[in-house]
Design an enzyme around this catalytic site. Sequence first.
Site, PDB file in Angstrom:
ATOM      1  N   HIS A  53     -35.522  -8.477 -79.462  1.00 33.60           N
ATOM      2  CA  HIS A  53     -34.496  -8.171 -80.465  1.00 33.60           C
ATOM      3  C   HIS A  53     -35.041  -8.343 -81.877  1.00 33.60           C
ATOM      4  O   HIS A  53     -35.838  -9.236 -82.131  1.00 33.60           O
ATOM      5  CB  HIS A  53     -33.291  -9.097 -80.278  1.00 33.60           C
ATOM      6  CG  HIS A  53     -32.530  -8.820 -79.022  1.00 33.60           C
ATOM      7  ND1 HIS A  53     -31.646  -7.773 -78.921  1.00 33.60           N
ATOM      8  CD2 HIS A  53     -32.533  -9.443 -77.818  1.00 33.60           C
ATOM      9  CE1 HIS A  53     -31.129  -7.768 -77.692  1.00 33.60           C
ATOM     10  NE2 HIS A  53     -31.648  -8.765 -77.008  1.00 33.60           N
ATOM     11  N   SER A 342     -30.018 -15.152 -75.077  1.00 35.18           N
ATOM     12  CA  SER A 342     -30.527 -14.056 -75.892  1.00 35.18           C
ATOM     13  C   SER A 342     -30.349 -14.430 -77.360  1.00 35.18           C
ATOM     14  O   SER A 342     -29.304 -14.975 -77.726  1.00 35.18           O
ATOM     15  CB  SER A 342     -29.752 -12.783 -75.586  1.00 35.18           C
ATOM     16  OG  SER A 342     -30.205 -11.742 -76.397  1.00 35.18           O
TER      17      SER A 342
END
Lengths: 484, 332
Positions: A53, A342
Amino acid sequence: MKNKVYDVAIIGAGIVGAMCAFYLSKYKLNVAVLEAGIDVASGTTRANSAIVHAGYDAAEGSLKAKLNVKGSLMVEPIAKQLGVHYQRCGSLVIGYSENDLEHLNRLLVRGKKNGVKGLEIIDENRLHEMEPNVSKNAKYALYAPSAGIVCPYDLAYATCENACTNGVEFFFEYKVDKIEKKGQTFMLYAGERLISSKYVVNCAGLYADEIAALIFESLPFKIIPRRGEYMLLDKSEAGVVKHTIFVTPSEKGKGILVSPTVDGNIIVGPNANVVESKADTGVTIEGLQEIAQGARTMVPEINLDSVITTFAGVRSTPTSGDFYIQASKKYPKFIHSAGIESPGLASSPAIAEYIIELLKKAGLKLKEKDSYIKTRTKNGNCKLFYDMTEEERKKAIQRDPAYAKMVCRCEMVTEGDIINAINRPIPAHTVDMVKRRTRAGMGRCQGGYCRARVAEIIARELNISVEEVKKFSSNSHILCGRTK
Amino acid sequence: MDKRLVIIGSGPAGLVCALNALKGDVRAEDILIIEREEELGGTLNLCIHTGFGKGNKTGTELATQLADKVKSSGINYLVNTTVISFDKNKEITVVSPQIGYEKIKAEAIVLATGCRERSRGGLSIGGTRPSGVMSAGTAQRFVNLEGYLPGKRTIVVGSTDLAVVIARRLTLEGGNVLCVCDRRSKPQVDKADISECLDFFNIPLKLRTTVTRLFGKERLEAVELADLDKNGKTIRSTRRILECDSLIYSCGFIPENEVAFSAGVEMKRATRGPVTSRKLETNIEGVFSCGNARYIHSDVVDVMTDGKKAGKFVADYLRDLAKKKRTQGEQV
């Protein structure tokens, strides 16, 4: 073993433990990695979206934001150094309405504040030029060119193999169940086994709270196991999207994504459902339908008849919403790294650096080794036949004719690759361990052709009978005796 | 090593193709068959049951018969040799422990690469991912070639010929097949096969029934079965749990075309095999496809017929090519 006192013991060989081992192996230290599972990357690292990410999601000022942006830029050089597939494919968060656009603008501002480079909002024309298969209902997108994809377990293998080559010791099926402090030393028990260490890093992922409890400490938040289900599509579908496609996030999380993988498949998922057991990696038909529906909304043309496998992973969601990386309140030489959900994969190199800073603060002395091996093994990075150039293939076959014997046709894996996996620094001795190191059995027939052959090669190389070969853990035997 | 005709794959399609090309005046020394396994015959070598070709032979018998014909005719063949790619100029890259890494130039190529089992991805089964779950082909290899049982209490999912044959084989070899189930309302094989492979051994066939969930952390311990309504939706009230230690699935087959992909052969989405002309030629001139690599045939006789056709068409092609070359030579 009993008398040896390690300088640092790392609990857990997921991506964070792996990165810690990788960085610590550069220094003159005795380091041990204690892993409850049978292999590196046995938990959350094994089954996730495999996305690096960019860093626009995490709230400004959070540890997550800081480590994500920093870590995501560190992944590529590590991948290059160790021969791990990595691709800076970029990501697109698509929006359908004015409301979504507002949200995308907020992400843009936040991303810029977090220090993400190259972020921009694009209109539907540019979006559909970049991704012709994305729903025509999508009107806007937040484009993050710095987002990437990587194979998470291969990144963990590579860093652990490199650490092992540089002297870090690995102990598998070592489930720490008791911790005592004797003088300056932590005594880490797993049943009858004992390992002593001056410093401890708790990277136990979903179980980090349970490790903390062993030193009678409770983390200031709860770890909620949240399961995400996935579908993997055949390589024939490659190109249906070229970037990682997200929908505009909601309170529930980043939502379902459709993304290429570094191996040329398409991954679809995940949903996010709280589960009772941290080990509940089962999939549900309802869950699969949910992600299929999500994927079709984003990419209507997606061919879901081409699913080759479905799986699920469980992530450790902290109720606090942020990573928790701190020394124990009781013992400054005991560092917790917990709540790594995450973007844990993208952040992992930065998390490890952060942990090492804490170890230094607690008094750990770091002196660089005189000779440090940069690759996975002394002889390089264990390149697979599939990844070799023509010249390299010729040479490999000349050196070892086993490289000319094709075992997995879908993924072009040779017997040489498999024998190599069985003899690597952290050796593979089950069918799944071979599969994750070589991709044998990961293609469109999912091992229909090669599984029996892989089992035979493992049996031959380890001098055991085929009956004794396991799928993954000690009770996962593949066969049940001889035929009549 | 240059050859006029290279046939990739030595299953029934490839072998019959070679023999018929020979009849079409391609000389034996100009033909090369490439096989990745140790022996010629392809998947037939796994089929120790009868029902193949004239005289109700076993698969292995038919394979031996065809292979013997090829060998005695003087056709060249390489076993233990895998084609990893070829290009538009029909230059083929092969690897083999015996000959290493080699390039072979051909004037014509026949893709007779057969098929592979479909994965169970499409089955959409919930639950865990334990050991004891394997494809029918894998089970066949363990049982028929290695002499091992994949399980003692087995559920078979799918009613293909391979599924019913493995159900019978497991029963004969000391296993216990609890049932063969299929989502469909009709089995994928005919009545005779069902009576021969299942009824005779009291193996129940459960149609409109599917496995919805697996249990067991390490080894399979049980499955959940459910009946399906007319629309293929599971009927919740019929869900029941069956203890078993193994599940063998047969989800059908897909043409194997990795090698064809490497050269840019155009594929049909419906069949997942190459787009072919009436003469079985692909979009690349001089490259032909036949047998299960072209599309999944219903039985081996059809596969052999397709191979035979390919043998004729490729021989015609080579004849025309030679003629063309001769006239060009005269013009020069």
